[in-house]
Design a protein around this motif. Structure first.
Motif, PDB file in Angstrom:
ATOM      1  N   THR A  98       0.763  -1.137   0.026  1.00 23.65           N
ATOM      2  CA  THR A  98       0.080   0.067   0.113  1.00 23.65           C
ATOM      3  C   THR A  98       0.945   1.177   0.019  1.00 23.65           C
ATOM      4  O   THR A  98       2.034   1.131   0.397  1.00 23.65           O
ATOM      5  CB  THR A  98      -0.834   0.067   1.327  1.00 23.65           C
ATOM      6  OG1 THR A  98      -0.071  -0.138   2.326  1.00 23.65           O
ATOM      7  CG2 THR A  98      -1.915  -1.161   1.168  1.00 23.65           C
ATOM      8  N   PRO A  99       0.475   2.352  -0.537  1.00 20.14           N
ATOM      9  CA  PRO A  99       1.260   3.689  -0.505  1.00 20.14           C
ATOM     10  C   PRO A  99       1.647   3.836   0.893  1.00 20.14           C
ATOM     11  O   PRO A  99       2.852   4.642   0.997  1.00 20.14           O
ATOM     12  CB  PRO A  99       0.234   4.692  -1.024  1.00 20.14           C
ATOM     13  CG  PRO A  99      -0.674   3.926  -1.771  1.00 20.14           C
ATOM     14  CD  PRO A  99      -0.723   2.532  -1.146  1.00 20.14           C
ATOM     15  N   PRO A 155       5.703   3.730  -8.340  1.00 13.50           N
ATOM     16  CA  PRO A 155       4.586   3.898  -7.980  1.00 13.50           C
ATOM     17  C   PRO A 155       4.005   2.419  -8.952  1.00 13.50           C
ATOM     18  O   PRO A 155       4.545   2.121 -10.025  1.00 13.50           O
ATOM     19  CB  PRO A 155       4.279   5.049  -8.687  1.00 13.50           C
ATOM     20  CG  PRO A 155       5.213   5.454  -9.631  1.00 13.50           C
ATOM     21  CD  PRO A 155       6.446   4.867  -8.944  1.00 13.50           C
ATOM     22  N   GLY A 167       0.262   1.832 -10.176  1.00 13.50           N
ATOM     23  CA  GLY A 167      -1.309   2.182  -9.916  1.00 13.50           C
ATOM     24  C   GLY A 167      -1.561   2.719  -8.433  1.00 13.50           C
ATOM     25  O   GLY A 167      -0.970   3.900  -7.889  1.00 13.50           O
ATOM     26  N   ASP A 168      -2.477   2.235  -7.767  1.00 15.92           N
ATOM     27  CA  ASP A 168      -3.166   2.689  -6.539  1.00 15.92           C
ATOM     28  C   ASP A 168      -1.870   1.964  -5.459  1.00 15.92           C
ATOM     29  O   ASP A 168      -2.265   2.251  -4.121  1.00 15.92           O
ATOM     30  CB  ASP A 168      -4.461   2.097  -5.987  1.00 15.92           C
ATOM     31  CG  ASP A 168      -5.507   2.917  -6.847  1.00 15.92           C
ATOM     32  OD1 ASP A 168      -5.063   3.956  -7.355  1.00 15.92           O
ATOM     33  OD2 ASP A 168      -6.548   2.342  -7.062  1.00 15.92           O
ATOM     34  N   PHE A 169      -0.932   1.531  -5.909  1.00 14.55           N
ATOM     35  CA  PHE A 169       0.166   0.633  -4.748  1.00 14.55           C
ATOM     36  C   PHE A 169       1.474   1.025  -5.117  1.00 14.55           C
ATOM     37  O   PHE A 169       1.738   1.891  -6.047  1.00 14.55           O
ATOM     38  CB  PHE A 169      -0.154  -1.044  -5.114  1.00 14.55           C
ATOM     39  CG  PHE A 169      -1.431  -1.393  -4.853  1.00 14.55           C
ATOM     40  CD1 PHE A 169      -1.953  -1.700  -3.292  1.00 14.55           C
ATOM     41  CD2 PHE A 169      -2.487  -1.500  -5.637  1.00 14.55           C
ATOM     42  CE1 PHE A 169      -3.069  -2.110  -2.986  1.00 14.55           C
ATOM     43  CE2 PHE A 169      -3.868  -1.996  -5.337  1.00 14.55           C
ATOM     44  CZ  PHE A 169      -4.201  -2.341  -3.883  1.00 14.55           C
ATOM     45  N   ARG A 170       2.490   0.447  -4.436  1.00 15.52           N
ATOM     46  CA  ARG A 170       3.837   0.801  -4.752  1.00 15.52           C
ATOM     47  C   ARG A 170       4.384  -0.682  -4.882  1.00 15.52           C
ATOM     48  O   ARG A 170       4.046  -1.567  -4.233  1.00 15.52           O
ATOM     49  CB  ARG A 170       4.363   1.538  -3.318  1.00 15.52           C
ATOM     50  CG  ARG A 170       3.677   2.624  -2.978  1.00 15.52           C
ATOM     51  CD  ARG A 170       4.067   3.914  -4.068  1.00 15.52           C
ATOM     52  NE  ARG A 170       3.499   5.188  -3.723  1.00 15.52           N
ATOM     53  CZ  ARG A 170       2.313   5.630  -3.846  1.00 15.52           C
ATOM     54  NH1 ARG A 170       1.619   4.713  -4.918  1.00 15.52           N
ATOM     55  NH2 ARG A 170       1.955   6.645  -3.598  1.00 15.52           N
TER      56      ARG A 170
END
Length: 80
Positions: free
Chosen positions: A8-9, A51, A53-56
């Protein structure tokens, strides 16, 4: 070993905060991220945070495997 983690970010952002590290900008397969050179548990390490998408994504390896790690990263391509 060479590691790849999808996180998660907030986890990605916190992971390297309290380390004594050297940070540089990298471009892996057209994606710009950060490279961290640091020491953890008496082992010199390299980690790359990108990065995804919405994750790392976190790529990591011991400094002793840097040549193999770099070969892997230069051949990496992201599919859309």
């Amino acid at each position: 070993p060479i590691l790849l983690n999808i996180v998660t970010p907030d986890f990605g952002d916190r992971t390297f905060q309290n380390l004594d590290k050297m940070v540089s900008v990298v471009n892996i397969g057209g994606i710009v991220g950060e490279r961290y050179d640091y020491q953890a548990e008496d082992v010199k390490r390299i980690s790359i945070l990108l990065p995804f998408g919405d994750f790392r994504m976190i790529f990591g390896a011991g400094k002793g495997y840097e040549e193999t790690f770099n070969q892997l990263l230069t051949s990496f391509k992201f599919l859309k």
